[in-house]
Motif scaffolding. Sequence first.
Motif, PDB file in Angstrom:
ATOM      1  N   SER A   1       0.837  -1.198   0.000  1.00 31.90           N
ATOM      2  CA  SER A   1       0.000   0.000   0.000  1.00 31.90           C
ATOM      3  C   SER A   1       0.872   1.248   0.000  1.00 31.90           C
TER       4      SER A   1
ATOM      5  N   ARG B   1       0.610   3.558   2.043  1.00 30.30           N
ATOM      6  CA  ARG B   1       0.933   3.888   3.427  1.00 30.30           C
ATOM      7  C   ARG B   1       2.320   3.399   3.809  1.00 30.30           C
ATOM      8  N   MET B   2       2.760   2.292   3.239  1.00 31.56           N
ATOM      9  CA  MET B   2       4.112   1.794   3.514  1.00 31.56           C
ATOM     10  C   MET B   2       5.157   2.755   2.978  1.00 31.56           C
TER      11      MET B   2
ATOM     12  N   LYS C   1       4.768   5.998   2.617  1.00 32.31           N
ATOM     13  CA  LYS C   1       4.754   7.179   3.469  1.00 32.31           C
ATOM     14  C   LYS C   1       5.467   6.908   4.792  1.00 32.31           C
ATOM     15  N   ALA C   2       5.306   5.706   5.331  1.00 31.06           N
ATOM     16  CA  ALA C   2       5.983   5.361   6.581  1.00 31.06           C
ATOM     17  C   ALA C   2       7.494   5.349   6.420  1.00 31.06           C
TER      18      ALA C   2
ATOM     19  N   PRO D   1       5.772  10.518  -2.724  1.00 27.59           N
ATOM     20  CA  PRO D   1       4.605   9.874  -3.363  1.00 27.59           C
ATOM     21  C   PRO D   1       4.602  10.038  -4.872  1.00 27.59           C
TER      22      PRO D   1
ATOM     23  N   HIS E   1       9.140  -2.491   5.863  1.00 21.97           N
ATOM     24  CA  HIS E   1       8.021  -1.861   6.574  1.00 21.97           C
ATOM     25  C   HIS E   1       7.964  -2.231   8.058  1.00 21.97           C
TER      26      HIS E   1
ATOM     27  N   THR F   1       8.005   0.496  11.135  1.00 23.03           N
ATOM     28  CA  THR F   1       6.890   0.522  12.084  1.00 23.03           C
ATOM     29  C   THR F   1       7.385   0.402  13.510  1.00 23.03           C
TER      30      THR F   1
END
Length: 296
Positions: free
Chosen positions: A184, A186-187, A189-190, A195, A215, A219
């Motif tokens: 995703s 979101r990974m 962005k983390a 983007p 990831h 996290t």
Amino acid sequence: MPRLMAVSFERYGRLYYLDPGEQTFRVGDRVLVPTDSGPEVAECVWAPEWVDGDGVEAFGDLPACAGPATDADLARDAEHRRRRAEARLVVRRLIKTHGLAMKIVGVDYLDPATSPEELVVFYFTAPQRVDFRVLVVELARSLDSRIDLRQVGSRDAARLSGGIGNCGRDLCCATFLKDFEPVSLRMAKAQDLPPNPMKISGACGRLMCCLKYEHPLYTEFAREVPAVGSAVEVDGEPGVVVAHQVPADAVLVRMKDSGAVSQCSRASVCGSRQTYEERPEPKPRRRERHRANPSA
């Protein structure tokens, strides 16, 4: 302690692990690999080695190597490669003749000696559904074989075609990756990646599978260290976290007194985490609403 070896059907292609048994092979030897359509010739890229019992569990039940390839096996493999190359040229010519919006990404040939009948399988990609009934008839007439056309997705197409990724190495899906796990945005962005689809997309046009690898590390790091903009104390001096450096396991802190930015380890800033977490967060400023005066 079991033994295992690694083989590949194509140069720089996917690795397949086998149980060599009592046999000994060297890198570059041609061996027979059991497949659903019969034994196929592959090249040994990793000589048999003893592997720790705990590590071999990740490979599962390994098929046994069928032994070294004979001259007849090598001649049959060369004939199969010739038939696949011929079939690829014929299908590309017919696709161009009929103006079909499809792209051939792989060809597989099944020998009648190992299958009920001679079969040529074409793997292709297309932006939409393609009517290839006429193409199948002409392919069967030109190749004198039964034809099977199978449409695949973009990720499977990259796996079949192979190539070089943004990192400069062979694609993961074409070498060792077996299953496609969901990835995703979101990974990205983390991991503080831009983007930009051109920078975080692979050869298939989807998000790179390697975003899934690191990831969990990002996290865990974000869960243990202060967030960007948090107030911390390093060696008794107050500061503000301005950036995370996950590969270095450190954070960048701007000191309030001197204004200098220094790289601090995770342990040095995590010690003051309880201090700033207990501080009450500032309340959001209430937005004032201005109403127009009708009498004005």
